[in-house]
Design a protein around this motif. Structure first.
Motif, short mmCIF file in Angstrom:
data_model
loop_
_atom_site.label_atom_id
_atom_site.label_comp_id
_atom_site.label_asym_id
_atom_site.label_seq_id
_atom_site.Cartn_x
_atom_site.Cartn_y
_atom_site.Cartn_z
N ILE A 134 -0.89 1.35 1.21
CA ILE A 134 -1.75 0.56 2.09
C ILE A 134 -1.19 -0.86 2.12
O ILE A 134 -0.98 -1.47 1.08
N CYS A 135 -0.93 -1.34 3.34
CA CYS A 135 -0.22 -2.62 3.50
C CYS A 135 -1.20 -3.72 3.88
O CYS A 135 -2.11 -3.51 4.67
N HIS A 136 -0.97 -4.90 3.34
CA HIS A 136 -1.81 -6.06 3.67
C HIS A 136 -1.79 -6.33 5.18
O HIS A 136 -2.77 -6.81 5.75
N SER A 137 -0.68 -5.99 5.82
CA SER A 137 -0.56 -6.25 7.26
C SER A 137 -1.50 -5.35 8.07
O SER A 137 -1.71 -5.59 9.26
N GLU A 138 -2.08 -4.34 7.43
CA GLU A 138 -3.01 -3.45 8.15
C GLU A 138 -4.45 -3.95 8.12
O GLU A 138 -5.32 -3.38 8.79
N GLY B 77 9.22 2.52 0.71
CA GLY B 77 10.44 1.96 1.29
C GLY B 77 10.27 0.63 1.99
O GLY B 77 11.01 -0.32 1.70
N GLU B 78 9.31 0.53 2.88
CA GLU B 78 9.24 -0.65 3.74
C GLU B 78 9.02 -1.95 2.96
O GLU B 78 9.77 -2.92 3.15
N PRO B 79 8.03 -2.04 2.09
CA PRO B 79 7.85 -3.33 1.38
C PRO B 79 9.03 -3.66 0.48
O PRO B 79 9.45 -4.83 0.38
N GLY C 139 0.09 3.56 9.03
CA GLY C 139 0.69 3.99 7.76
C GLY C 139 2.20 3.96 7.86
O GLY C 139 2.79 4.79 8.56
N HIS C 140 2.85 3.03 7.16
CA HIS C 140 4.30 2.87 7.34
C HIS C 140 5.07 2.77 6.03
O HIS C 140 6.26 2.46 6.04
N GLU C 141 4.40 2.99 4.89
CA GLU C 141 5.09 2.87 3.59
C GLU C 141 5.14 4.26 2.95
O GLU C 141 4.44 4.55 1.99
N VAL C 142 6.00 5.10 3.50
CA VAL C 142 5.92 6.55 3.25
C VAL C 142 7.05 7.04 2.35
O VAL C 142 8.21 6.68 2.52
ZN LIG Z 1 3.92 -2.77 4.80
#
Ligand SMILES: [Zn+2]
Length: 313
Positions: free
Chosen positions: A36-40, A113-115, A56-59
């Motif tokens: 769960i990203c702060h940007s969400e 991956g993303e962060p 959801g982008h940190e998979v």
């Molecule tokens: Zn993120």
């Protein structure tokens, strides 16, 4: 398959949708974890965004099917991916060039991956030198990753700054040499005292707010690096006089090109596998997909015990 659809502020609903079929060049991933990203949070609280929305982008997860033309992966490979949506689902299909393998010793919850790619790329832009004094203004989730990378990049002294004592305590546990809380001490004075009146070689701003930017500017030595890593969603006022007078190198630390993301993630996965980067202490909360509303509420509240939550579909 099950997927979480954000139907409005504060409201995910689990839907049953067809499992995606990997198109040519794509791979189908069974999702193991999605951070769960702060940007969400603006989508969650309704201050920004559109509904319904599948985010959801940190998979991370396991490859279960290959589209035609994919030759460099196999079914069963453990991977992380670069994507911008659909992560809160049982399965997601993405182009093979956005898939990065993870090592045998790396857990799925660590391989966000993303962060990690963002911080690797930010760190590369920050140009930390051997022996530098580095100040991190903001040591939340991203700041604690940056702290670890600053250590292995040769910083001799790392100063963590945050308004939350809980965050500073974690920073100290992960190797920050000095921790300063601006609500309790004069941070500028403290940094000047520590550096013999010179200021820090490199100050990395990770707050995304005006106050953090202002404070960061004041802590950099003459000809030092002011690195803006915080995500600023609007216009900012800058102290141009200090930027000029101190001859600062002001560095934007964001990348946006997909190829740069993938490259940063690839390096980050190697650091995880080698043990140079430790994500385990940072993932403080885990939830099944069915509890995604509860997970977001906890992420939004950011209590003292919270650093990062992951959904495990
Ligand atoms: Zn993120």
């Amino acid at each position: 398959m099950r997927t979480a659809v954000l139907e409005g502020p504060g409201k995910f609903v689990i839907h049953d949708v067809p499992t995606p079929r990997p198109q040519e060049g794509e791979v189908l991933i069974k999702v193991a974890a999605c951070g769960i990203c702060h940007s969400e949070m603006p989508l969650w609280d309704g201050s920004f965004g559109q509904y319904p929305n599948r985010i959801g982008h940190e998979v991370s997860g396991t490859i279960v099917q290959l589209g035609s033309g994919v030759t460099h992966f196999q079914v069963g490979d453990r991977v992380t991916i670069f994507t911008d949506r659909y992560g809160y689902s049982e399965y997601v299909s993405v182009p093979g060039d956005q898939v990065i393998p993870i090592g045998a010793n790396t857990s799925f919850t660590a391989a966000l991956g993303e962060p990690i790619g963002c911080v690797v790329n930010g760190l590369r832009r920050a140009r930390i030198g051997l022996g530098d004094t580095v100040v991190l203004v903001g040591v939340g989730f991203m700041g604690l990753i940056m702290l670890q990378l600053a250590r292995i990049s040769g910083a001799a002294q790392i100063i963590a700054v945050d308004t939350r004592d809980s965050a500073l305590k974690r920073a100290a546990g992960m190797g920050a040499h000095i921790c300063l809380n601006p609500t309790e001490v004069d941070v500028k004075q403290a940094v000047m005292d520590i550096t013999g009146g010179a200021g820090a070689d490199c100050v990395i701003e990770l707050t995304g707010n005006q106050a953090g930017l202002d404070l960061s500017t004041e802590l950099v030595r003459v000809r030092g690096n002011l690195v803006i890593f915080g995500f600023h969603t609007g216009e900012r006022r800058v102290n141009m006089f200090l930027w000029n007078w101190h001859g600062l190198d002001v560095i934007n630390a964001h990348e946006r090109a997909p190829s740069a993301y993938v490259e940063g993630i690839r390096a980050g996965m190697k650091l995880l596998e080698s043990g140079s980067l430790d994500m385990e202490p940072l993932v403080t909360h885990r939830y099944p997909l069915e509890q995604i509303n509860e997970a977001f509420a906890v992420a939004y509240a950011r209590g003292d015990d919270y650093v990062k939550a992951v959904i495990e579909p």
